[in-house]
Design a protein around this motif. Structure first.
Motif, PDB file in Angstrom:
ATOM      1  N   TYR A  46       0.839  -1.210   0.000  1.00 24.05           N
ATOM      2  CA  TYR A  46       0.000   0.000   0.000  1.00 24.05           C
ATOM      3  C   TYR A  46       0.870   1.255   0.000  1.00 24.05           C
ATOM      4  O   TYR A  46       0.597   2.209  -0.724  1.00 24.05           O
ATOM      5  CB  TYR A  46      -0.925  -0.010   1.218  1.00 24.05           C
ATOM      6  N   GLN A  47       1.936   1.253   0.779  1.00 29.07           N
ATOM      7  CA  GLN A  47       2.800   2.434   0.876  1.00 29.07           C
ATOM      8  C   GLN A  47       3.604   2.667  -0.393  1.00 29.07           C
ATOM      9  O   GLN A  47       3.693   3.789  -0.876  1.00 29.07           O
ATOM     10  CB  GLN A  47       3.748   2.304   2.068  1.00 29.07           C
ATOM     11  N   ALA A  52       0.060   4.953  -0.787  1.00 23.20           N
ATOM     12  CA  ALA A  52      -0.832   5.272   0.347  1.00 23.20           C
ATOM     13  C   ALA A  52      -1.740   6.459   0.022  1.00 23.20           C
ATOM     14  O   ALA A  52      -1.960   7.335   0.845  1.00 23.20           O
ATOM     15  CB  ALA A  52      -0.022   5.521   1.609  1.00 23.20           C
ATOM     16  N   LEU A 101      -4.721   7.382   2.434  1.00 21.22           N
ATOM     17  CA  LEU A 101      -4.183   7.871   3.706  1.00 21.22           C
ATOM     18  C   LEU A 101      -3.615   9.275   3.531  1.00 21.22           C
ATOM     19  O   LEU A 101      -3.863  10.169   4.340  1.00 21.22           O
ATOM     20  CB  LEU A 101      -3.107   6.911   4.210  1.00 21.22           C
ATOM     21  N   LEU A 156      -0.014   1.492  10.060  1.00 20.95           N
ATOM     22  CA  LEU A 156      -0.628   0.673   9.024  1.00 20.95           C
ATOM     23  C   LEU A 156      -0.456  -0.792   9.380  1.00 20.95           C
ATOM     24  O   LEU A 156       0.666  -1.243   9.628  1.00 20.95           O
ATOM     25  CB  LEU A 156       0.012   0.958   7.666  1.00 20.95           C
TER      26      LEU A 156
END
Length: 194
Positions: free
Chosen positions: A138-139, A144, A147, A167
């Motif tokens: 995800y990062q 992200a 977020l 996370l």
């Protein structure tokens, strides 16, 4: 130092068996151990409709449940915000809550230049996001984006700083020992009011 903490539960499913709810409960236990005051806003239990127009966002009156949630957020020094990642972002009900709660007059006001001025300065936040994919995917692959949007376009514009994130990837596949380590970590963050 005793702090006032708002725990914002953004999971749209009120079922107690959701891991994000267990994480929020661990945070609350830690906060109690640390001598902090807590109040909780549970989005799944609130009665409100999504906003449909810019005029409603800027000039409308928040529903009673949203107004009470705003009072809790205004009362707190620090917010712990819990939500699951759905389709790379926060669930629709949580995003509808954010649009309702972070209105002009509460979270920001527009300057003559058109740029917003944050009205929530002096508050900090911890975002705790659970997801099915590994957190590093995800990062690094998805950057992200959901977020970052919440941190930059909502919380930062509103004056909330610092905003930290935890996370928790592959949440459905966690073994019992790993889940317990996450619960202990969140309890410690609650104790520290961080």
């Amino acid at each position: 130092m005793t702090r006032r903490l708002a725990i914002l539960q953004g999971h749209p499913d009120p079922s107690a068996e959701r891991f994000g709810r267990a994480l929020a409960a661990a945070y609350a236990r830690g906060a109690a151990r640390g001598g902090h005051e807590t109040r909780t806003v549970d989005v799944a239990t609130l009665d409100f409709s999504p906003l449909r127009t810019r005029r409603e966002f800027e000039e409308g009156t928040p529903p009673d449940d949203i107004r009470r949630a705003q009072e809790t957020l205004a009362w707190a020094d620090h917010w712990a915000i819990f939500y699951p990642l759905w389709f790379g972002d926060a669930p629709a009900l949580f995003k509808a809550f954010v649009e309702q709660a972070f209105r002009p007059g509460f979270a920001l006001r527009y300057r003559p230049s058109g740029l917003p001025e944050g009205l929530l300065k002096g508050k900090s936040a911890r975002l705790v996001v659970t997801m099915g994919m590994p957190a590093f995917v995800y990062q690094w692959f998805f950057l992200a984006h959901g977020l970052r949007n919440l941190k930059r376009n909502v919380l930062s514009y509103s004056g909330v700083s610092p905003v930290r994130a935890t996370l928790i990837g592959s949440a459905k596949a966690l073994d019992e020992a790993t889940a317990q380590r996450w619960l202990a970590a969140l309890e410690e963050l609650g104790r520290q009011a961080n």
